[in-house]
Motif scaffolding. Structure first.
Motif, PDB file in Angstrom:
ATOM      1  N   HIS A   1       2.001   2.536   4.601  1.00  0.00           N
ATOM      2  CA  HIS A   1       2.348   3.568   3.624  1.00  0.00           C
ATOM      3  C   HIS A   1       1.426   4.778   3.736  1.00  0.00           C
ATOM      4  O   HIS A   1       0.345   4.727   4.311  1.00  0.00           O
ATOM      5  CB  HIS A   1       2.353   3.012   2.197  1.00  0.00           C
ATOM      6  CG  HIS A   1       1.019   2.545   1.707  1.00  0.00           C
ATOM      7  ND1 HIS A   1       0.063   3.400   1.213  1.00  0.00           N
ATOM      8  CD2 HIS A   1       0.490   1.305   1.611  1.00  0.00           C
ATOM      9  CE1 HIS A   1      -0.995   2.717   0.837  1.00  0.00           C
ATOM     10  NE2 HIS A   1      -0.761   1.433   1.076  1.00  0.00           N
TER      11      HIS A   1
ATOM     12  N   LYS B   1      -0.369   6.477   1.601  1.00  0.00           N
ATOM     13  CA  LYS B   1      -1.621   6.560   0.849  1.00  0.00           C
ATOM     14  C   LYS B   1      -2.751   5.769   1.497  1.00  0.00           C
ATOM     15  O   LYS B   1      -3.875   5.795   1.018  1.00  0.00           O
ATOM     16  CB  LYS B   1      -1.398   6.060  -0.577  1.00  0.00           C
ATOM     17  CG  LYS B   1      -0.424   6.919  -1.357  1.00  0.00           C
ATOM     18  CD  LYS B   1      -0.176   6.366  -2.733  1.00  0.00           C
ATOM     19  CE  LYS B   1       0.881   7.183  -3.442  1.00  0.00           C
ATOM     20  NZ  LYS B   1       1.224   6.607  -4.740  1.00  0.00           N
TER      21      LYS B   1
ATOM     22  N   VAL C   1       0.737  -0.008  -4.691  1.00  0.00           N
ATOM     23  CA  VAL C   1       0.984   1.407  -4.414  1.00  0.00           C
ATOM     24  C   VAL C   1       2.097   1.978  -5.282  1.00  0.00           C
ATOM     25  O   VAL C   1       2.031   3.111  -5.727  1.00  0.00           O
ATOM     26  CB  VAL C   1       1.334   1.611  -2.921  1.00  0.00           C
ATOM     27  CG1 VAL C   1       1.506   3.070  -2.604  1.00  0.00           C
ATOM     28  CG2 VAL C   1       0.288   0.982  -2.042  1.00  0.00           C
TER      29      VAL C   1
END
Length: 132
Positions: free
Chosen positions: A11, A13, A57
């Motif tokens: 992902h 982030k 997340v």
């Protein structure tokens, strides 16, 4: 030795230096189990077809894909999968065996298809031989 391709979605982030450490950790797991890592491909940022959910997340709409091509035994496959499953940055991972080497992922050389020449090569032109 069985050949595998592992596809990993990380992902957005997740920090880049942590991604680098994850790839090193995966390579270490493969090599310690008497395997061989052949190639790590960064396939770039891609959007997902539908939003994915990860507890740490939240909703994920895009991520970075990586492809690892490696060889090893069943124990190495199990260890690689466990390493990736327990990492917070990995959203999805898939390890599949490759039956033939020509089925490896290969980069596209160009977006546009190659055009064949309209005329055949000129074979009637032969360089002149030197007369002695």
């Amino acid at each position: 030795m069985v050949f595998y391709e592992t596809l990993i979605l990380i992902h957005a982030k997740f920090p880049p230096n942590e991604t680098k450490l994850l790839m090193r950790e995966t390579a270490r797991v493969i090599v310690e189990r008497d395997g061989a890592l052949f190639r790590i491909l960064d396939l770039g940022w891609r959007h997902t077809a539908k939003p994915l959910w990860k507890k740490e997340v939240g909703h994920i709409f895009y991520g970075r894909w990586y492809s690892l091509i490696w060889g090893g035994g069943p124990k190495a496959k199990q260890e690689v999968e466990e390493t990736l499953v327990h990492n917070t940055g990995v959203v999805r991972q898939l390890t599949i065996p490759i039956s033939r080497p020509h089925k490896f992922y290969s980069n596209r050389s160009t977006y546009y298809p190659l055009i064949k020449p309209l005329t055949p090569p000129l074979t009637h032109h032969v360089p002149m031989q030197q007369v002695e």
